[in-house]
Design a protein around this motif. Structure first.
Motif, PDB file in Angstrom:
ATOM      1  N   ARG A  63      30.563  18.337  32.099  1.00 51.10           N
ATOM      2  CA  ARG A  63      31.410  17.871  31.041  1.00 51.10           C
ATOM      3  C   ARG A  63      31.811  16.478  30.916  1.00 51.10           C
ATOM      4  NH1 ARG A  63      36.091  22.078  33.566  1.00 51.10           N
ATOM      5  NH2 ARG A  63      35.497  24.055  32.747  1.00 51.10           N
ATOM      6  N   VAL A  67      29.106  22.023  36.631  1.00 43.96           N
ATOM      7  CA  VAL A  67      29.725  22.005  35.259  1.00 43.96           C
ATOM      8  C   VAL A  67      30.656  20.727  35.121  1.00 43.96           C
ATOM      9  CG1 VAL A  67      31.528  23.561  34.123  1.00 43.96           C
ATOM     10  CG2 VAL A  67      29.435  24.367  35.277  1.00 43.96           C
ATOM     11  N   LEU A  83      36.067  26.145  40.048  1.00 45.56           N
ATOM     12  CA  LEU A  83      35.228  27.651  39.966  1.00 45.56           C
ATOM     13  C   LEU A  83      34.634  27.604  38.691  1.00 45.56           C
ATOM     14  CD1 LEU A  83      38.245  29.705  41.647  1.00 45.56           C
ATOM     15  CD2 LEU A  83      35.736  29.383  42.391  1.00 45.56           C
ATOM     16  N   SER A  84      34.605  26.432  37.831  1.00 47.62           N
ATOM     17  CA  SER A  84      33.951  26.542  36.507  1.00 47.62           C
ATOM     18  C   SER A  84      32.447  27.296  36.334  1.00 47.62           C
ATOM     19  CB  SER A  84      34.089  25.061  35.687  1.00 47.62           C
ATOM     20  OG  SER A  84      33.349  24.103  36.562  1.00 47.62           O
ATOM     21  N   GLY A  85      31.884  27.205  37.754  1.00 47.67           N
ATOM     22  CA  GLY A  85      30.631  27.829  37.560  1.00 47.67           C
ATOM     23  C   GLY A  85      30.400  29.014  38.150  1.00 47.67           C
ATOM     24  N   ASP A  86      31.720  29.831  38.108  1.00 44.61           N
ATOM     25  CA  ASP A  86      31.782  31.136  38.899  1.00 44.61           C
ATOM     26  C   ASP A  86      32.339  32.043  37.859  1.00 44.61           C
ATOM     27  OD1 ASP A  86      31.745  33.005  40.763  1.00 44.61           O
ATOM     28  OD2 ASP A  86      32.371  31.827  42.311  1.00 44.61           O
ATOM     29  N   ARG A  87      32.413  33.231  38.216  1.00 41.76           N
ATOM     30  CA  ARG A  87      33.331  34.205  37.548  1.00 41.76           C
ATOM     31  C   ARG A  87      34.279  34.656  38.114  1.00 41.76           C
ATOM     32  NH1 ARG A  87      30.089  36.254  32.915  1.00 41.76           N
ATOM     33  NH2 ARG A  87      27.861  35.199  33.163  1.00 41.76           N
ATOM     34  N   LEU A  95      28.045  24.807  41.726  1.00 42.46           N
ATOM     35  CA  LEU A  95      28.024  24.999  40.159  1.00 42.46           C
ATOM     36  C   LEU A  95      29.212  24.504  39.675  1.00 42.46           C
ATOM     37  CD1 LEU A  95      25.830  28.179  40.322  1.00 42.46           C
ATOM     38  CD2 LEU A  95      25.376  26.375  38.801  1.00 42.46           C
ATOM     39  N   GLY A  96      30.323  24.646  40.537  1.00 43.19           N
ATOM     40  CA  GLY A  96      31.681  23.912  39.862  1.00 43.19           C
ATOM     41  C   GLY A  96      31.387  22.413  39.805  1.00 43.19           C
ATOM     42  N   SER A 143      28.600  28.738  44.447  1.00 36.38           N
ATOM     43  CA  SER A 143      29.681  28.642  43.634  1.00 36.38           C
ATOM     44  C   SER A 143      30.477  27.274  43.535  1.00 36.38           C
ATOM     45  CB  SER A 143      30.752  29.491  44.005  1.00 36.38           C
ATOM     46  OG  SER A 143      31.869  29.221  43.563  1.00 36.38           O
ATOM     47  N   LEU A 182      27.575  29.095  31.576  1.00 36.54           N
ATOM     48  CA  LEU A 182      27.592  27.652  32.025  1.00 36.54           C
ATOM     49  C   LEU A 182      27.701  26.900  30.855  1.00 36.54           C
ATOM     50  CD1 LEU A 182      25.209  28.133  35.205  1.00 36.54           C
ATOM     51  CD2 LEU A 182      27.756  27.966  35.113  1.00 36.54           C
ATOM     52  N   ARG A 206      31.014  26.673  29.036  1.00 36.92           N
ATOM     53  CA  ARG A 206      31.889  25.933  30.007  1.00 36.92           C
ATOM     54  C   ARG A 206      31.780  24.771  30.128  1.00 36.92           C
ATOM     55  NH1 ARG A 206      32.650  30.190  34.820  1.00 36.92           N
ATOM     56  NH2 ARG A 206      32.970  32.057  33.382  1.00 36.92           N
TER      57      ARG A 206
END
Lengths: 438, 438
Positions: free
Chosen positions: B325, B321, A147-151, B317-318, B314, B32, B35
């Motif tokens: 990283r 990210v 969920l690092s790309g979500d809020r 994007l997870g 979502s 983003l 993170r």
């Protein structure tokens, strides 16, 4: 596999979970090596007393009482001693020595997590703790990575198996709290001294950890409002059930935009009504589950065993293999992202729906007077239902009024309840409970 | 944040999911970056036709029809075009160029995953595909990382929202398949040509991916036995319901020790009965869930939205990210561990319980004759229940026999059903359905 690297694993503590971790490290050594890219060699098990009987038979030569020396010679350290000291000092020694650490110590993390995270970041090593929240359920890694790309906007967790078992027993059998607790103790779901579970302290530590990861900030136990289940009665449960709800002890962390208290995060643990159709309502017995609402992902739920030696060992070993993979690849670790400090909000700033049960006089105008008090205090009523109980001659014995409100602040609700109590037509306020999931 | 690195992100495809990914990359750029540890700069969006109307308004200068050039200049490539070519070639170009790739292309992964995984390993880059299975639900990462120290024994997944919606409609309203499908189409849960969903092909691709990750091996679509829901009738559903079951289309991957076929993994998709108390039974509407049984962790379930532009974005994007990283840390990627080839088993080697509905003559000895046939074929009966339907004058109209078996092989069951059909006291075999979760 002749050129495969060897990583030394130090195990601190050999209780319920530790003994299973040691067993799996020995029995599944080949599979773990294949998945890690390195052999995970259990170099020793530090305990207070070598002669204590264990659940699992383990080679006696592995045991030592010298935790400090064991830690200094390890690539990976698993801390399962519990308690604050010496766990804290040993973890700091390990981290400063460049070892990756896996721990299940929720009390330590909730009390002094920030110090540990900072030291691990500084040393460039991983500190992982999947086992600290909801036992076997992979929940911290999905929050941190998937969920690092979500809020995330809200987390609702059933994170204590003992209290879920007790509440489920009360719901299923109609038992009172004391009887359900005794049954839980008889079956091994509750300890002889159940305080940490039934007063919500265990759930509160997990709430602090969940809130920190979900909102990229650092909360400690002091930031968590905590209310246990000791005051939940059989009649609360029955009354909730009749209205289509189930009562669960929830750990809640949510983003709130509050006009009075500013925006921030509310972190709290309290008995909560959930509609019976809510996915969390189906979590029975000693099982755990965490329900997450995120801006893009929508609703997610993670369900599984929240305690027990073998299930929790699964979470410890997942962290261990992941840490070993990182060591093999040579990259430094990054255990979590903290992008800033977000204000934890006092419980008064949180808003929930409420369920209120009232024993009222059966007189004309009662409903209108009560509704007026709610309106005066800015608490909007969603459902109001009156049930009249009659005796065999059809005379009114009592009248029961059940109210479910729209979201209201703790302060407004407290003022409403005080004012309602002052009415001469009110015999008693039988339940005041929070509702989620509506 | 002045010295923060910049990573170029190429987006291939701008449909339902792609448009949301682009929107979030632009709108949430600061979060983003915090993170990831790097700014994720959307360098371009490759589409077939720049003038196609999109769900989201996006800067026109980002669009290009030259995917090849865009990919060659990117650090991270997101492939959301779908289909086999040119998606496959573009991913290979990206990987060979040292870019990490995020894809949601289940058809490509199920057909040619092994080639892609090997090329990514060779290049030392990450290839991630959380969005390919169960949309927003973090399921692949927990299997790959959190359960890396455990042994998964079985996976049961509701991984297709369209069919779950249809079956749920049939269960709730008593509708026939055709009517429930029409309703799903009207509400946008099913496409005009629903074949890929209702015949189980979409679920089968996901089953291949789930099975590969869960059992550390590589399965393709050809290894998956597949049966859709088009033959499930309203009467199957009603009859299952009366017996305490719900019918779900499940993707199943399980370890089997079969005396005849050797041990291996059975991967299959078919309509399946589940007891109403099973956690998967509560998965309603178009939601997805994956239920996992592991040796140490026990039972786990992951629940959430399985489709839709924003939820699936979502997951994309997870992955993005997480890949960023890794790039920031400088470590190479390792997307999954494959520790060997495990034999996929033919569906005949799998064993399940079965539910069999029979329309029988109401004669003495019928039950005994049927039970004898089951015994002869080595199929053990768990529950046998006869219901007699009478008309208003109490004359027998029909007799219905419902049988739930213990676990039996497909072959033994097929032989049993054939033999039962040959009995003169059998009017018809009304249902033959598989049961899980008992």
């Amino acid at each position: 596999m002749s050129e495969v690297r060897n990583l030394k694993v130090a195990l601190l503590g050999c209780g319920n979970v530790g003994a299973q971790v040691a067993r799996i490290l020995i029995d599944d050594a080949d599979a773990l090596a294949a998945r890690s890219g390195a052999r995970l060699e259990l170099s020793g098990i530090a305990v207070r007393n070598i002669d204590t009987p264990r659940d699992v038979e383990l080679p006696r030569e592995l045991f030592t009482t010298d935790a400090e020396t064991l830690v200094k010679d390890a690539d990976l350290v698993i801390e399962l001693m519990g308690g604050i000291e010496p766990a804290r000092s040993l973890i700091l020694t390990a981290v400063r020595n460049g070892a990756c650490v896996v721990t299940g110590n929720k009390a330590l993390l909730a009390q002094d997590g920030p110090t540990l995270y900072e030291e691990a970041d500084k040393a460039g090593v991983q500190l992982s703790y999947e086992a600290a929240v909801a036992g076997a359920i992979p929940i911290l890694r999905p929050i941190r990575d998937s969920l690092s790309g979500d809020r995330i906007t809200r987390v609702l967790g059933i994170v204590n198996g003992t209290t879920n078992f007790i509440l489920d027993q009360m719901d299923t059998t109609g038992a009172q709290f004391a009887d359900a607790l005794a049954e839980a103790q008889r079956l091994g779901y509750a300890e002889a001294d159940p305080t940490a579970d039934v007063e919500g302290h265990d759930a509160a530590a997990k709430a602090a950890i969940l809130a920190s990861l979900s909102f990229h900030t650092r909360f400690s136990l002091d930031d968590v409002y905590c209310e246990g289940i000791t005051k939940v009665t059989a009649s609360d449960i029955a009354s909730a059930k009749e209205a289509g709800f189930v009562i669960k002890l929830l750990a809640i962390a949510e983003k709130i935009e509050s006009p009075d208290n500013g925006s921030g995060i509310s972190v709290r643990v309290h008995p909560t009504l959930l509609p019976r159709e809510h996915p969390l309502a189906a979590v029975r017995g000693a099982f755990n589950a965490v329900f997450i609402e995120a801006e893009n992902a929508g609703e997610l739920m993670f369900y599984g065993q929240g305690a027990g030696g073998t299930p929790t060992a699964s979470a410890v070993l997942g962290d261990l293999v992941s840490a070993a993979r990182r060591l093999v690849l040579g990259g430094p670790g990054r255990t979590e992202t903290t992008t800033g400090y977000v204000q934890p909000l006092p419980v008064e700033a949180s808003t929930t729906s409420y369920y209120i049960g009232l024993d009222v006089a059966d007189q004309p105008g009662v409903l209108a007077r009560i509704a007026h008090i709610f309106a005066e205090n800015g608490v909007s009523i969603e459902i109001m239902r009156q049930t009249i109980h009659r005796d065999s001659s059809s005379a009114v014995e009592s009248a029961e009024l059940k109210i479910v409100t729209h979201r209201a602040s703790e302060a407004a609700l407290a003022a409403t309840v005080e004012a309602v109590k002052g009415l001469d037509v009110i015999n008693s306020v039988t339940s005041v409970l929070r509702v989620e999931g509506v």
